[in-house]
Design a protein around this motif. Structure first.
Motif, PDB file in Angstrom:
ATOM      1  N   ASN A   1      -6.157   2.695   4.833  1.00  0.00           N
ATOM      2  CA  ASN A   1      -6.454   2.243   3.483  1.00  0.00           C
ATOM      3  C   ASN A   1      -5.794   0.888   3.205  1.00  0.00           C
ATOM      4  OD1 ASN A   1      -8.012   2.974   1.317  1.00  0.00           O
ATOM      5  ND2 ASN A   1      -6.299   3.858   0.168  1.00  0.00           N
ATOM      6  N   GLY A   2      -4.574   0.724   3.715  1.00  0.00           N
ATOM      7  CA  GLY A   2      -3.877  -0.557   3.610  1.00  0.00           C
ATOM      8  C   GLY A   2      -4.670  -1.664   4.286  1.00  0.00           C
TER       9      GLY A   2
ATOM     10  N   TYR B   1       0.854  -1.186   0.000  1.00  0.00           N
ATOM     11  CA  TYR B   1       0.000   0.000   0.000  1.00  0.00           C
ATOM     12  C   TYR B   1       0.884   1.228   0.000  1.00  0.00           C
ATOM     13  CZ  TYR B   1       0.983   0.650   4.962  1.00  0.00           C
ATOM     14  OH  TYR B   1       1.614   0.866   6.157  1.00  0.00           O
TER      15      TYR B   1
ATOM     16  N   SER C   1      -7.555  -2.706   2.186  1.00  0.00           N
ATOM     17  CA  SER C   1      -7.186  -3.628   1.099  1.00  0.00           C
ATOM     18  C   SER C   1      -7.002  -5.038   1.628  1.00  0.00           C
ATOM     19  CB  SER C   1      -5.873  -3.187   0.445  1.00  0.00           C
ATOM     20  OG  SER C   1      -5.927  -1.851   0.076  1.00  0.00           O
TER      21      SER C   1
END
Lengths: 277, 277
Positions: free
Chosen positions: A213-214, A175, A217
């Motif tokens: 955000n990582g 990420y 995912s």
């Protein structure tokens, strides 16, 4: 041995508070205290009303054969405000400033009483949502994740930067860290999460939201669903935040290394009007 | 508003259990409930006797002007045995075996209810000792450290393998990892601990005790004193253990990768006869 009402009240309170968000059948108390269900119901009303009056949450009664009672921790708005104010005051101490404008907050994350109270704040925010697990990244988010998880009665999942032999097979993703725009790696043990879970992400600090955000995912790799994002402190910045629907208790407005000033204001929790439902 | 005894009992129980090992002046309750101190004393006797009868600890009364009451969590021996038995059963599942004979236990460390109960076990063991802080190494020891710390009302100090910008100035030491005899580094933020503290070390797993010995060296750099060593599981081996006076709940006797068997027995806690005093 038959228990007196006074003893039942003390014991029920300790048992319920020690098992938040867990369904306890009335028969459990009735047989433990050798008392009629009607007496137990009266006791539970006293417990629930007292907890509610003191802003500690309430008891949820689930009717029917498979029913029972469940303690839902829920803090009053005034207490959430008091906890946030304390956090703000302690975070504003100028000796927290580190070179590069970083803030030292390890002592706060190592304060189990503060963590417990912050856990209750976020457990209040997400009390009415379906949450299957709390996910965080090692290492600073762990105490917050455990504090929230304890009050919501769900497991904690810890994402790591590197894989370890004690984790077994892992899933890894790359990420982009939000602020520095560097490619980073995140690793999660395959057996730490089943597919299709609804997960709340948490961390101590969020800037652009790259780490969050990582985790999102990574969650997608496990067919998971995002239940929300809970952060202690978000930092103000010009870039667009990479995650939506996050809840922060404080917002870091400004850090001035020269005069040692740290400017914090209330987080978006207070704009959102509290509890997420 | 004057509170009824039944309401006072519920609220006192929740307040005391939420603040273990903390002195609460009788005047706090007397003014909160607008009640005479004599009534509060009677209430506290009921709370203490009920908690004790149920094996949850007791209230310690500190006399005098600066006195008050303190909740001391202390589990019955039967409950400590039940928690250990559960841990043993869950740890013995053969699918925990990883290549190299390692055991997967991340799920257990991510179970906040289990961690809470294990925290109470160690808080029981060290209830009568002066403990200023709990120290562990990132990352797997953190949930255990926080669980113990919460019940003893002391801070958690997290030692790291590497230094980070958010930690400020650090002290680092080298130590020999017990089993592999490799030189490793441990780092502790200078401001995470004052000099001269009495510290309990904890971790999930201990083999020869190299990591514990490393923390001991780090503690010495801070003029600290070792209060004890608390581990979930110790592994049997031929070398001499590098730390004395540790308490373990389980002992790993044998791991057989071929037939997938894990043999655990009770740890030295049960040989030592329980509480450390």
């Amino acid at each position: 041995m038959k228990w007196k009402r006074s003893e039942r009240l003390v014991d029920m309170t300790q048992h319920l508070l020690d098992h938040p968000h867990r369904l306890i059948p009335l028969t459990y108390f009735a047989s433990l205290y050798d008392s009629a269900k009607s007496s137990i119901s009266e006791d539970l009303t006293i417990v629930s009303e007292t907890l509610e009056a003191r802003g500690k949450g309430h008891l949820l009664t689930v009717p029917g054969a498979a029913g029972g009672v469940k303690y839902i921790p829920k803090l009053h708005e005034t207490e959430i405000r008091a906890i946030t104010d304390e956090l703000k005051e302690r975070m504003s101490q100028s000796d927290r400033l580190l070179p590069g404008g970083y803030l030292y907050m390890t002592d706060l994350l190592g304060d189990p009483d503060l963590m417990n109270r912050i856990g209750k704040v976020f457990a209040t925010v997400y009390a009415n949502q379906k949450i299957d697990a709390i996910m965080t990244v090692a290492t600073k988010g762990i105490p917050i994740a455990h504090a929230i998880a304890r009050h919501l009665n769900v497991p904690v999942i810890v994402v790591r930067r590197d894989s370890k032999v004690t984790e077994g097979p892992t899933v890894s993703i790359n990420y982009v860290s939000g602020s520095a725009r560097r490619i980073q790696t995140m690793v999660l043990s395959k057996r730490s999460m089943e597919k299709g879970k609804r997960v709340l992400l948490t961390d101590d600090f969020m800037k652009v939201g790259g780490t969050m955000n990582g985790m999102k995912s990574l969650l997608a790799e496990f067919d998971g669903e995002l239940a929300g994002v809970a952060v202690l402190i978000e930092a103000e910045h010009t870039a667009e935040v990479l995650v939506q629907d996050y809840v922060s208790l404080l917002k870091l407005k400004q850090v001035d290394e020269r005069n040692g000033s740290i400017v914090l204001e209330e987080g978006n929790y207070f704009q959102k009007g509290g509890t997420q439902s």
